[in-house]
Design a protein around this motif. Structure first.
Motif, mmCIF file in Angstrom:
data_model
loop_
_atom_site.group_PDB
_atom_site.id
_atom_site.type_symbol
_atom_site.label_atom_id
_atom_site.label_comp_id
_atom_site.label_asym_id
_atom_site.label_seq_id
_atom_site.Cartn_x
_atom_site.Cartn_y
_atom_site.Cartn_z
ATOM 1 N N VAL A 36 -28.793 15.686 25.901
ATOM 2 C CA VAL A 36 -28.271 16.782 26.284
ATOM 3 C C VAL A 36 -27.576 16.807 25.314
ATOM 4 O O VAL A 36 -26.728 16.314 24.190
ATOM 5 C CB VAL A 36 -27.782 16.890 27.142
ATOM 6 N N LEU A 37 -27.755 18.083 24.132
ATOM 7 C CA LEU A 37 -26.999 18.334 22.666
ATOM 8 C C LEU A 37 -26.367 19.115 22.468
ATOM 9 O O LEU A 37 -27.395 20.011 22.471
ATOM 10 C CB LEU A 37 -28.595 18.576 21.765
ATOM 11 N N PHE A 38 -25.433 19.485 22.417
ATOM 12 C CA PHE A 38 -24.762 20.591 22.612
ATOM 13 C C PHE A 38 -23.881 20.594 21.259
ATOM 14 O O PHE A 38 -23.732 20.313 20.272
ATOM 15 C CB PHE A 38 -23.252 20.168 23.324
ATOM 16 N N SER A 39 -24.390 22.383 21.266
ATOM 17 C CA SER A 39 -23.320 22.450 19.695
ATOM 18 C C SER A 39 -23.022 24.118 19.918
ATOM 19 O O SER A 39 -23.279 24.610 21.566
ATOM 20 C CB SER A 39 -24.292 22.881 18.817
ATOM 21 N N LYS A 90 -37.869 6.715 15.762
ATOM 22 C CA LYS A 90 -37.526 6.886 17.308
ATOM 23 C C LYS A 90 -37.940 8.167 17.857
ATOM 24 O O LYS A 90 -38.606 9.431 17.381
ATOM 25 C CB LYS A 90 -35.656 6.982 17.491
ATOM 26 N N SER A 91 -37.752 7.995 19.141
ATOM 27 C CA SER A 91 -39.047 9.416 19.788
ATOM 28 C C SER A 91 -38.252 9.950 21.277
ATOM 29 O O SER A 91 -38.001 8.753 21.840
ATOM 30 C CB SER A 91 -39.607 9.242 20.120
ATOM 31 N N VAL A 92 -37.133 10.070 21.417
ATOM 32 C CA VAL A 92 -35.966 10.342 22.816
ATOM 33 C C VAL A 92 -36.493 12.044 23.381
ATOM 34 O O VAL A 92 -36.739 12.452 22.338
ATOM 35 C CB VAL A 92 -35.102 10.000 22.066
ATOM 36 N N ASP A 93 -36.530 11.894 24.204
ATOM 37 C CA ASP A 93 -36.583 13.347 24.688
ATOM 38 C C ASP A 93 -35.147 14.229 24.848
ATOM 39 O O ASP A 93 -33.612 12.942 24.905
ATOM 40 C CB ASP A 93 -36.890 13.857 26.331
ATOM 41 N N TYR A 94 -34.946 15.341 24.532
ATOM 42 C CA TYR A 94 -33.726 15.784 24.367
ATOM 43 C C TYR A 94 -34.140 17.076 24.909
ATOM 44 O O TYR A 94 -34.959 18.008 24.544
ATOM 45 C CB TYR A 94 -32.630 15.478 23.508
ATOM 46 N N GLU A 95 -32.979 18.075 25.110
ATOM 47 C CA GLU A 95 -31.975 18.839 26.025
ATOM 48 C C GLU A 95 -31.154 19.709 25.112
ATOM 49 O O GLU A 95 -30.617 19.290 24.473
ATOM 50 C CB GLU A 95 -32.208 19.305 27.402
ATOM 51 N N ILE A 96 -31.801 20.776 24.337
ATOM 52 C CA ILE A 96 -30.318 22.163 23.754
ATOM 53 C C ILE A 96 -29.624 22.783 24.435
ATOM 54 O O ILE A 96 -29.907 23.138 25.334
ATOM 55 C CB ILE A 96 -30.854 22.654 22.477
ATOM 56 N N VAL A 97 -28.997 22.687 24.436
ATOM 57 C CA VAL A 97 -27.245 23.884 24.941
ATOM 58 C C VAL A 97 -26.290 24.461 23.791
ATOM 59 O O VAL A 97 -25.932 23.515 23.085
ATOM 60 C CB VAL A 97 -26.710 23.275 26.303
ATOM 61 N N ILE A 111 -16.479 18.993 28.738
ATOM 62 C CA ILE A 111 -16.872 18.387 29.619
ATOM 63 C C ILE A 111 -17.523 18.954 30.919
ATOM 64 O O ILE A 111 -18.563 17.895 31.881
ATOM 65 C CB ILE A 111 -15.153 17.840 30.701
ATOM 66 N N GLU A 112 -17.344 20.127 31.157
ATOM 67 C CA GLU A 112 -18.122 20.649 32.520
ATOM 68 C C GLU A 112 -19.328 20.744 32.024
ATOM 69 O O GLU A 112 -20.355 20.610 32.953
ATOM 70 C CB GLU A 112 -17.493 22.382 32.326
ATOM 71 N N THR A 113 -19.826 21.026 30.998
ATOM 72 C CA THR A 113 -21.426 20.999 30.418
ATOM 73 C C THR A 113 -21.863 19.796 30.614
ATOM 74 O O THR A 113 -23.333 19.567 31.178
ATOM 75 C CB THR A 113 -21.808 21.310 28.984
ATOM 76 N N ALA A 114 -20.680 18.393 30.603
ATOM 77 C CA ALA A 114 -21.323 17.839 30.630
ATOM 78 C C ALA A 114 -21.989 17.368 32.019
ATOM 79 O O ALA A 114 -22.764 16.788 32.277
ATOM 80 C CB ALA A 114 -21.256 16.370 29.773
ATOM 81 N N GLU A 115 -21.139 17.343 31.993
ATOM 82 C CA GLU A 115 -21.475 17.440 34.176
ATOM 83 C C GLU A 115 -21.853 17.985 34.411
ATOM 84 O O GLU A 115 -22.431 17.815 35.782
ATOM 85 C CB GLU A 115 -19.804 17.212 34.476
ATOM 86 N N VAL A 122 -20.854 10.310 27.046
ATOM 87 C CA VAL A 122 -19.917 11.905 25.600
ATOM 88 C C VAL A 122 -20.238 10.890 24.304
ATOM 89 O O VAL A 122 -19.449 10.168 23.899
ATOM 90 C CB VAL A 122 -18.856 12.314 25.783
ATOM 91 N N PHE A 123 -21.153 11.873 23.339
ATOM 92 C CA PHE A 123 -20.807 11.099 21.592
ATOM 93 C C PHE A 123 -19.991 12.420 21.326
ATOM 94 O O PHE A 123 -20.931 13.658 21.490
ATOM 95 C CB PHE A 123 -22.096 10.867 21.543
ATOM 96 N N LEU A 124 -19.009 12.047 20.645
ATOM 97 C CA LEU A 124 -18.475 13.462 20.209
ATOM 98 C C LEU A 124 -17.697 12.853 18.702
ATOM 99 O O LEU A 124 -17.731 11.730 19.059
ATOM 100 C CB LEU A 124 -17.707 14.303 21.194
ATOM 101 N N THR A 125 -17.283 14.161 17.596
ATOM 102 C CA THR A 125 -16.274 13.329 16.865
ATOM 103 C C THR A 125 -14.590 13.967 17.252
ATOM 104 O O THR A 125 -15.477 14.665 17.813
ATOM 105 C CB THR A 125 -16.676 13.764 15.709
#
Length: 157
Positions: A36-39, A90-97, A111-115, A122-125
């Motif tokens: 799940v890719l979040f921005s 590479k190829s992976v399935d992803y969803e964008i939020v 946290i809420e969106t990941a859950e 979770v991967f973040l900077t």
């Protein structure tokens, strides 16, 4: 990892983080995890976008059919992800939020969106700050590390 949650922005650190998430997600044994890719945008950035479009329309006496700010964010994330996947081969399935979030609520939103998307990693900077700076101003990465019920991978900006 069944489903990873990656916070995406347009820095080289975020690209490295996404590459790491893709490596985790695409196992050599054939089992791949979803991402799940979040921005996000702040409400102020949304207002700036609307103001810019309105000023263009007034100057040119036209109507400008621009994508919504969140659609623009989704488009950016899709392009960022596709370029990164192509570079890795590479190829992976992803969803964008995409979301509109006040900066002081970003950790909670992550946290809420990941859950809500049943993510277990979770991967973040994070930002390099002194211990005093973290206490006084808070830190999104620190909040996620302390409150997310799963694995957290951070890369320092």
């Amino acid at each position: 990892m069944q489903r990873g949650f990656v916070v995406v922005d347009d820095t080289e650190t975020h690209r490295t983080l996404l590459e790491e998430a893709v490596r985790f997600a695409s196992n050599d044994d054939g089992d791949s995890a979803e991402l799940v890719l979040f921005s996000w945008l702040t409400p102020e950035r949304v207002d700036e976008n609307f103001d810019a479009i309105a000023s263009i329309e007034q100057m040119e006496h036209t109507s400008y059919d621009a994508p919504s700010p969140l659609d623009s964010v989704r488009q950016f994330v899709r392009q960022f992800a596709e370029e990164t996947l192509a570079d890795l081969g590479k190829s992976v399935d992803y969803e964008i939020v995409a979301a509109v979030v006040d900066e002081d609520e970003l950790g909670t939103k992550i946290i809420e969106t990941a859950e809500s998307h049943a993510c277990d990693h979770v991967f973040l900077t994070g930002q390099k700050r002194s211990p005093t700076g973290k206490v006084l101003f808070g830190d999104v990465a620190q909040q996620v590390i302390l409150n997310f019920d799963g694995l957290v991978t951070t890369a320092m900006d």
